[in-house]
Design a protein around this motif. Sequence first.
Motif, PDB file in Angstrom:
ATOM      1  N   GLY A  87       0.839  -1.140  -0.304  1.00  0.00           N
ATOM      2  CA  GLY A  87       0.106   0.252  -0.003  1.00  0.00           C
ATOM      3  C   GLY A  87       0.713   1.091  -0.393  1.00  0.00           C
ATOM      4  N   GLY A  88       0.152   2.673  -0.154  1.00  0.00           N
ATOM      5  CA  GLY A  88       1.263   3.569  -0.039  1.00  0.00           C
ATOM      6  C   GLY A  88       1.003   4.197   0.916  1.00  0.00           C
ATOM      7  N   THR A  89      -0.307   3.947   2.203  1.00  0.00           N
ATOM      8  CA  THR A  89      -0.384   4.636   3.366  1.00  0.00           C
ATOM      9  C   THR A  89       0.256   5.664   4.403  1.00  0.00           C
ATOM     10  N   VAL A  90       1.270   3.993   4.738  1.00  0.00           N
ATOM     11  CA  VAL A  90       2.253   5.008   5.478  1.00  0.00           C
ATOM     12  C   VAL A  90       4.033   5.037   4.975  1.00  0.00           C
ATOM     13  N   GLU A  91       4.777   6.193   5.058  1.00  0.00           N
ATOM     14  CA  GLU A  91       5.777   5.653   4.779  1.00  0.00           C
ATOM     15  C   GLU A  91       6.542   5.407   6.289  1.00  0.00           C
ATOM     16  N   VAL A  92       7.389   4.275   5.927  1.00  0.00           N
ATOM     17  CA  VAL A  92       8.736   4.174   7.590  1.00  0.00           C
ATOM     18  C   VAL A  92       9.924   4.403   6.193  1.00  0.00           C
ATOM     19  N   ARG A  93      10.542   5.204   7.800  1.00  0.00           N
ATOM     20  CA  ARG A  93      11.892   5.669   7.041  1.00  0.00           C
ATOM     21  C   ARG A  93      12.991   4.837   8.476  1.00  0.00           C
ATOM     22  N   VAL A  94      13.892   4.800   7.522  1.00  0.00           N
ATOM     23  CA  VAL A  94      15.450   4.482   8.442  1.00  0.00           C
ATOM     24  C   VAL A  94      16.571   5.470   7.642  1.00  0.00           C
ATOM     25  N   PRO A  95      17.068   6.283   8.031  1.00  0.00           N
ATOM     26  CA  PRO A  95      17.955   7.459   7.590  1.00  0.00           C
ATOM     27  C   PRO A  95      19.627   6.915   7.638  1.00  0.00           C
ATOM     28  N   PRO A  96      20.369   6.604   6.925  1.00  0.00           N
ATOM     29  CA  PRO A  96      20.378   7.018   5.548  1.00  0.00           C
ATOM     30  C   PRO A  96      19.719   5.789   5.056  1.00  0.00           C
ATOM     31  N   TYR A  97      19.356   5.091   5.097  1.00  0.00           N
ATOM     32  CA  TYR A  97      19.488   3.764   4.739  1.00  0.00           C
ATOM     33  C   TYR A  97      18.104   3.697   3.083  1.00  0.00           C
ATOM     34  N   ALA A  98      17.085   3.480   4.193  1.00  0.00           N
ATOM     35  CA  ALA A  98      16.091   3.590   3.093  1.00  0.00           C
ATOM     36  C   ALA A  98      14.288   4.570   3.608  1.00  0.00           C
ATOM     37  N   ALA A  99      13.444   3.749   2.483  1.00  0.00           N
ATOM     38  CA  ALA A  99      12.077   4.183   3.250  1.00  0.00           C
ATOM     39  C   ALA A  99      11.377   3.762   2.280  1.00  0.00           C
ATOM     40  N   VAL A 100      10.452   3.288   2.429  1.00  0.00           N
ATOM     41  CA  VAL A 100       8.867   2.572   2.180  1.00  0.00           C
ATOM     42  C   VAL A 100       8.159   2.969   2.213  1.00  0.00           C
ATOM     43  N   GLN A 101       6.690   2.680   1.526  1.00  0.00           N
ATOM     44  CA  GLN A 101       5.051   3.174   1.399  1.00  0.00           C
ATOM     45  C   GLN A 101       5.106   2.207   1.347  1.00  0.00           C
ATOM     46  N   CYS A 102       3.839   1.550   2.362  1.00  0.00           N
ATOM     47  CA  CYS A 102       3.549   0.797   2.769  1.00  0.00           C
ATOM     48  C   CYS A 102       2.000   0.947   3.766  1.00  0.00           C
ATOM     49  N   VAL A 103       1.181  -0.555   3.676  1.00  0.00           N
ATOM     50  CA  VAL A 103      -0.089  -0.341   4.272  1.00  0.00           C
ATOM     51  C   VAL A 103      -1.047   0.468   3.592  1.00  0.00           C
ATOM     52  N   GLU A 104      -1.988  -0.796   3.402  1.00  0.00           N
ATOM     53  CA  GLU A 104      -3.483  -0.299   2.242  1.00  0.00           C
ATOM     54  C   GLU A 104      -4.610   0.755   3.092  1.00  0.00           C
ATOM     55  N   GLY A 105      -4.666   1.548   2.620  1.00  0.00           N
ATOM     56  CA  GLY A 105      -5.414   2.407   1.935  1.00  0.00           C
ATOM     57  C   GLY A 105      -5.095   4.251   0.967  1.00  0.00           C
ATOM     58  N   PRO A 106      -5.948   4.748   1.513  1.00  0.00           N
ATOM     59  CA  PRO A 106      -5.629   6.394   0.868  1.00  0.00           C
ATOM     60  C   PRO A 106      -4.467   6.465   0.445  1.00  0.00           C
ATOM     61  N   LYS A 107      -3.505   6.353  -1.351  1.00  0.00           N
ATOM     62  CA  LYS A 107      -2.273   6.180  -1.312  1.00  0.00           C
ATOM     63  C   LYS A 107      -2.106   7.910  -1.392  1.00  0.00           C
ATOM     64  N   HIS A 108      -0.760   8.325  -0.771  1.00  0.00           N
ATOM     65  CA  HIS A 108       0.124   9.395  -0.876  1.00  0.00           C
ATOM     66  C   HIS A 108       1.234   9.625  -1.992  1.00  0.00           C
ATOM     67  N   THR A 109       0.479  10.923  -3.099  1.00  0.00           N
ATOM     68  CA  THR A 109       1.799  11.219  -3.727  1.00  0.00           C
ATOM     69  C   THR A 109       2.060  12.207  -4.089  1.00  0.00           C
ATOM     70  N   ARG A 110       2.461  13.045  -3.280  1.00  0.00           N
ATOM     71  CA  ARG A 110       3.066  14.531  -3.563  1.00  0.00           C
ATOM     72  C   ARG A 110       3.046  14.916  -2.393  1.00  0.00           C
TER      73      ARG A 110
END
Length: 135
Positions: free
Chosen positions: A61-84
């Motif tokens: 999914g694209g409802t939650v963004e999980v960030r682990v700086p400086p290595y990576a970030a992913v979008q996950c979890v079903e629901g409203p998608k974030h784009t901007r």
Amino acid sequence: MARARIDDDLGRAALTTMLAIAEANGIDQADGPALAASVDRSTLALVVRYTLQLLAEQAPGGTVEVRVPPYAAVQCVEGPKHTRGTPPNVIETDAGTWIALARGTLSWADARASGRVHASGQRADLTGHLPVLSA
């Protein structure tokens, strides 16, 4: 452009290496920050990226963004998608804490209570999505 998927064998091998180094140095495998500090940056980055990849695959999914700086970030979890812009649901933590959460050696509630995870937004909760692999 999407990143290439990290092969499961490669990701698990990096994690196994990290755990073996920790064991050889007497580091408690439940201590995420010490575990992360026990390996070189490229191994740590691979483990973080692999476990975030697993999260995104297990909770697409694209409802939650999980960030682990400086290595990576992913979008996950079903629901409203974030784009901007800045996503409304953001979770950020350090590599060691993320690895402990991903392995299940640290609970989401304990990480939040101790301030090791910063989460903003109504849906910024990974309780039902962790761990992504067994400890």
